[in-house]
Design a protein around this motif. Structure first.
Motif, mmCIF file in Angstrom:
data_model
loop_
_atom_site.group_PDB
_atom_site.id
_atom_site.type_symbol
_atom_site.label_atom_id
_atom_site.label_comp_id
_atom_site.label_asym_id
_atom_site.label_seq_id
_atom_site.Cartn_x
_atom_site.Cartn_y
_atom_site.Cartn_z
ATOM 1 N N THR A 124 -32.626 -33.956 5.032
ATOM 2 C CA THR A 124 -32.070 -35.095 4.294
ATOM 3 C C THR A 124 -31.512 -34.640 2.950
ATOM 4 O OG1 THR A 124 -33.568 -36.686 5.341
ATOM 5 C CG2 THR A 124 -32.624 -37.311 3.217
ATOM 6 N N ARG A 125 -32.285 -33.812 2.240
ATOM 7 C CA ARG A 125 -31.835 -33.320 0.933
ATOM 8 C C ARG A 125 -30.563 -32.489 1.082
ATOM 9 N NH1 ARG A 125 -31.992 -34.924 -4.254
ATOM 10 N NH2 ARG A 125 -31.728 -33.170 -5.666
ATOM 11 N N TYR A 126 -30.532 -31.664 2.124
ATOM 12 C CA TYR A 126 -29.333 -30.862 2.410
ATOM 13 C C TYR A 126 -28.114 -31.768 2.558
ATOM 14 C CZ TYR A 126 -26.030 -28.626 5.656
ATOM 15 O OH TYR A 126 -24.891 -28.183 6.286
ATOM 16 N N ARG A 127 -28.256 -32.826 3.339
ATOM 17 C CA ARG A 127 -27.120 -33.726 3.549
ATOM 18 C C ARG A 127 -26.737 -34.455 2.266
ATOM 19 N NH1 ARG A 127 -28.802 -36.525 9.273
ATOM 20 N NH2 ARG A 127 -28.454 -34.665 10.560
ATOM 21 N N GLN A 128 -27.733 -34.893 1.525
ATOM 22 C CA GLN A 128 -27.443 -35.707 0.352
ATOM 23 C C GLN A 128 -26.867 -34.884 -0.798
ATOM 24 O OE1 GLN A 128 -31.075 -37.892 -0.458
ATOM 25 N NE2 GLN A 128 -30.591 -39.414 1.108
ATOM 26 N N CYS A 129 -27.093 -33.572 -0.778
ATOM 27 C CA CYS A 129 -26.519 -32.706 -1.815
ATOM 28 C C CYS A 129 -25.095 -32.257 -1.472
ATOM 29 C CB CYS A 129 -27.399 -31.472 -2.025
ATOM 30 S SG CYS A 129 -28.950 -31.823 -2.889
ATOM 31 N N HIS A 130 -24.648 -32.570 -0.268
ATOM 32 C CA HIS A 130 -23.324 -32.121 0.173
ATOM 33 C C HIS A 130 -22.226 -32.608 -0.770
ATOM 34 C CE1 HIS A 130 -20.191 -30.932 3.044
ATOM 35 N NE2 HIS A 130 -19.646 -32.122 2.849
ATOM 36 N N ASP A 131 -22.289 -33.862 -1.164
ATOM 37 C CA ASP A 131 -21.256 -34.411 -2.047
ATOM 38 C C ASP A 131 -21.370 -33.862 -3.463
ATOM 39 O OD1 ASP A 131 -20.058 -36.040 -0.034
ATOM 40 O OD2 ASP A 131 -21.744 -37.423 -0.228
ATOM 41 N N TYR A 132 -22.570 -33.496 -3.886
ATOM 42 C CA TYR A 132 -22.718 -32.804 -5.172
ATOM 43 C C TYR A 132 -21.982 -31.461 -5.129
ATOM 44 C CZ TYR A 132 -26.529 -36.033 -6.446
ATOM 45 O OH TYR A 132 -27.278 -37.128 -6.760
ATOM 46 N N LEU A 133 -22.072 -30.771 -3.985
ATOM 47 C CA LEU A 133 -21.376 -29.487 -3.861
ATOM 48 C C LEU A 133 -19.866 -29.673 -3.918
ATOM 49 C CD1 LEU A 133 -23.067 -27.073 -1.295
ATOM 50 C CD2 LEU A 133 -23.065 -26.997 -3.784
ATOM 51 N N HIS A 134 -19.370 -30.706 -3.248
ATOM 52 C CA HIS A 134 -17.938 -30.988 -3.341
ATOM 53 C C HIS A 134 -17.528 -31.175 -4.794
ATOM 54 C CE1 HIS A 134 -15.949 -31.428 0.587
ATOM 55 N NE2 HIS A 134 -17.158 -31.687 1.065
ATOM 56 N N TYR B 130 -30.649 -13.619 -7.432
ATOM 57 C CA TYR B 130 -31.784 -13.482 -8.346
ATOM 58 C C TYR B 130 -31.968 -11.999 -8.675
ATOM 59 C CZ TYR B 130 -32.773 -18.189 -6.609
ATOM 60 O OH TYR B 130 -32.676 -19.504 -6.254
ATOM 61 N N ILE B 131 -31.035 -11.451 -9.418
ATOM 62 C CA ILE B 131 -31.067 -10.034 -9.782
ATOM 63 C C ILE B 131 -31.435 -9.921 -11.259
ATOM 64 C CG2 ILE B 131 -29.738 -7.902 -9.944
ATOM 65 C CD1 ILE B 131 -27.961 -8.957 -7.677
ATOM 66 N N HIS B 132 -32.459 -9.133 -11.530
ATOM 67 C CA HIS B 132 -32.931 -8.979 -12.909
ATOM 68 C C HIS B 132 -31.805 -8.461 -13.793
ATOM 69 C CE1 HIS B 132 -35.713 -8.373 -16.191
ATOM 70 N NE2 HIS B 132 -35.294 -7.121 -16.322
ATOM 71 N N GLY B 133 -31.613 -9.108 -14.915
ATOM 72 C CA GLY B 133 -30.594 -8.682 -15.857
ATOM 73 C C GLY B 133 -29.240 -9.309 -15.617
ATOM 74 N N GLU B 134 -29.083 -10.056 -14.527
ATOM 75 C CA GLU B 134 -27.818 -10.728 -14.242
ATOM 76 C C GLU B 134 -28.032 -12.238 -14.228
ATOM 77 O OE1 GLU B 134 -25.695 -9.375 -10.832
ATOM 78 O OE2 GLU B 134 -26.071 -7.250 -11.233
ATOM 79 N N LYS B 135 -26.941 -12.963 -14.415
ATOM 80 C CA LYS B 135 -27.031 -14.418 -14.393
ATOM 81 C C LYS B 135 -27.412 -14.889 -12.991
ATOM 82 C CE LYS B 135 -24.603 -18.606 -15.803
ATOM 83 N NZ LYS B 135 -23.367 -19.177 -16.393
ATOM 84 N N GLN B 136 -28.372 -15.766 -12.919
ATOM 85 C CA GLN B 136 -28.872 -16.213 -11.623
ATOM 86 C C GLN B 136 -28.012 -17.342 -11.057
ATOM 87 O OE1 GLN B 136 -33.007 -17.253 -11.874
ATOM 88 N NE2 GLN B 136 -33.658 -15.167 -12.313
ATOM 89 N N THR B 137 -27.930 -17.341 -9.733
ATOM 90 C CA THR B 137 -27.318 -18.456 -9.013
ATOM 91 C C THR B 137 -28.407 -19.071 -8.151
ATOM 92 O OG1 THR B 137 -25.191 -17.300 -8.893
ATOM 93 C CG2 THR B 137 -25.502 -19.184 -7.416
ATOM 94 N N PRO B 138 -28.947 -20.227 -8.538
ATOM 95 C CA PRO B 138 -30.044 -20.808 -7.757
ATOM 96 C C PRO B 138 -29.557 -21.374 -6.435
ATOM 97 C CG PRO B 138 -29.338 -22.338 -9.450
ATOM 98 C CD PRO B 138 -28.555 -21.070 -9.680
ATOM 99 N N CYS B 139 -30.446 -21.414 -5.458
ATOM 100 C CA CYS B 139 -30.149 -22.162 -4.240
ATOM 101 C C CYS B 139 -29.894 -23.604 -4.640
ATOM 102 C CB CYS B 139 -31.316 -22.073 -3.256
ATOM 103 S SG CYS B 139 -31.101 -23.142 -1.795
ATOM 104 N N TYR B 140 -28.811 -24.172 -4.180
ATOM 105 C CA TYR B 140 -28.438 -25.502 -4.671
ATOM 106 C C TYR B 140 -29.444 -26.583 -4.282
ATOM 107 C CZ TYR B 140 -26.653 -27.003 -0.076
ATOM 108 O OH TYR B 140 -26.539 -27.362 1.251
ATOM 109 N N LEU B 141 -30.290 -26.311 -3.287
ATOM 110 C CA LEU B 141 -31.342 -27.273 -2.930
ATOM 111 C C LEU B 141 -32.410 -27.360 -4.014
ATOM 112 C CD1 LEU B 141 -31.836 -26.414 0.845
ATOM 113 C CD2 LEU B 141 -30.629 -28.383 -0.102
ATOM 114 N N ASN B 142 -32.482 -26.340 -4.857
ATOM 115 C CA ASN B 142 -33.481 -26.314 -5.934
ATOM 116 C C ASN B 142 -32.942 -26.855 -7.252
ATOM 117 O OD1 ASN B 142 -35.390 -25.173 -4.232
ATOM 118 N ND2 ASN B 142 -34.764 -23.077 -4.722
ATOM 119 N N VAL B 143 -31.769 -27.438 -7.203
ATOM 120 C CA VAL B 143 -31.164 -28.032 -8.400
ATOM 121 C C VAL B 143 -31.425 -29.536 -8.382
ATOM 122 C CG1 VAL B 143 -29.015 -28.454 -9.651
ATOM 123 C CG2 VAL B 143 -29.376 -26.261 -8.484
#
Length: 244
Positions: A122-132, A193-206
């Motif tokens: 459900t969260r995956y589907r509901q975040c789809h429009d946030y990704l757009h 998630y690489i130490h010393g670099e800017k992280q890109t979180p999994c969008y489900l965790n936003v």
């Protein structure tokens, strides 16, 4: 404990297999068939959903989302409409309104028995429009496929690849030539998630709902996702430079 009759288990398996085949054919014929695409996504995704749950449980924000299970409904859209110009929320609302979408109109999860995995889907589907919204992708076939590829990089759900199979026949030759670029863009914006670099979180965790009032550019920087148009513009500049 009562044993589950073998014939009942077999019938359930046959029923699920039949549903998967039927809905897959529908989805391939019409990638915009939301019911068919949703059913295929659920019936082909149990292993990926377990991995998605693990990824959320491994992140403090993801654990909070799984604990509280926020729902994106029409009240969230109404709140987004009230946000300032150029905010993430107002841009999200404009995308939804332009396409006559409502969060309450999304297809409910029907084929996943485990309640927690059902919520992950459900969260995956509901975040789809946030990704757009955060990627600046509209509703053309190739933009939709680009978003599906990005979702696949973040979740491992096979629906992204199935969408390519279903959507490819509807692409022009120019759009098909762009597909490798869309794949490169999706890989570039995969969780990192690489130490010393800017992280890109999994969008489900936003917790996207907490970012509605923030400027769109600030949210894009926060989640470290490059809009598709900006990526393609840089690629065009590189091509021109290399041809000089």
């Amino acid at each position: 404990m009562h044993a589950i009759p073998l014939v009942a288990t077999s019938l359930a398996l046959v029923n699920q297999t039949g549903t998967f085949v039927y809905q897959s054919l529908r989805a391939i014929r019409d990638p915009t068939d939301a019911v068919a695409v949703s059913a295929v996504g659920e019936l082909s995704s149990l292993d990926a959903l377990e991995n998605m749950k693990h990824a959320m449980m491994s992140d403090i924000r993801g654990r909070s989302i799984l604990k509280h299970q926020p729902i994106v409904d029409d009240a969230v859209l109404e709140r987004a409409r009230a946000q300032p110009e150029d905010s993430f929320g107002r841009t999200y609302a404009a995308y939804m309104d332009h396409n006559a979408f409502t969060p309450n109109g999304r297809v409910a999860v029907k084929h996943i028995d485990d309640p927690l995995l059902a919520y992950v889907m459900t969260r995956y589907r509901q975040c789809h429009d946030y990704l757009h919204t955060v990627t600046g992708c509209g509703r053309t076939v190739d933009e939709e496929l680009a978003v599906k590829l990005l979702e696949w990089q973040h979740t491992g759900l096979p629906l992204g690849l199935l969408a390519i199979a279903g959507g490819a026949p509807h692409l022009s030759s120019t759009q098909r030539r762009h597909m490798p670029l869309y794949m490169e863009w999706a890989r570039q914006n995969a969780p990192k998630y690489i130490h010393g670099e800017k992280q890109t979180p999994c969008y489900l965790n936003v917790v996207w709902e907490d970012l509605l009032e923030r400027p769109l550019k600030e949210v894009q920087d926060l989640v470290n996702i490059t809009p598709l148009a900006a990526f393609l513009y840089e690629k065009t500049k590189e091509k021109v430079k290399n041809n000089l």
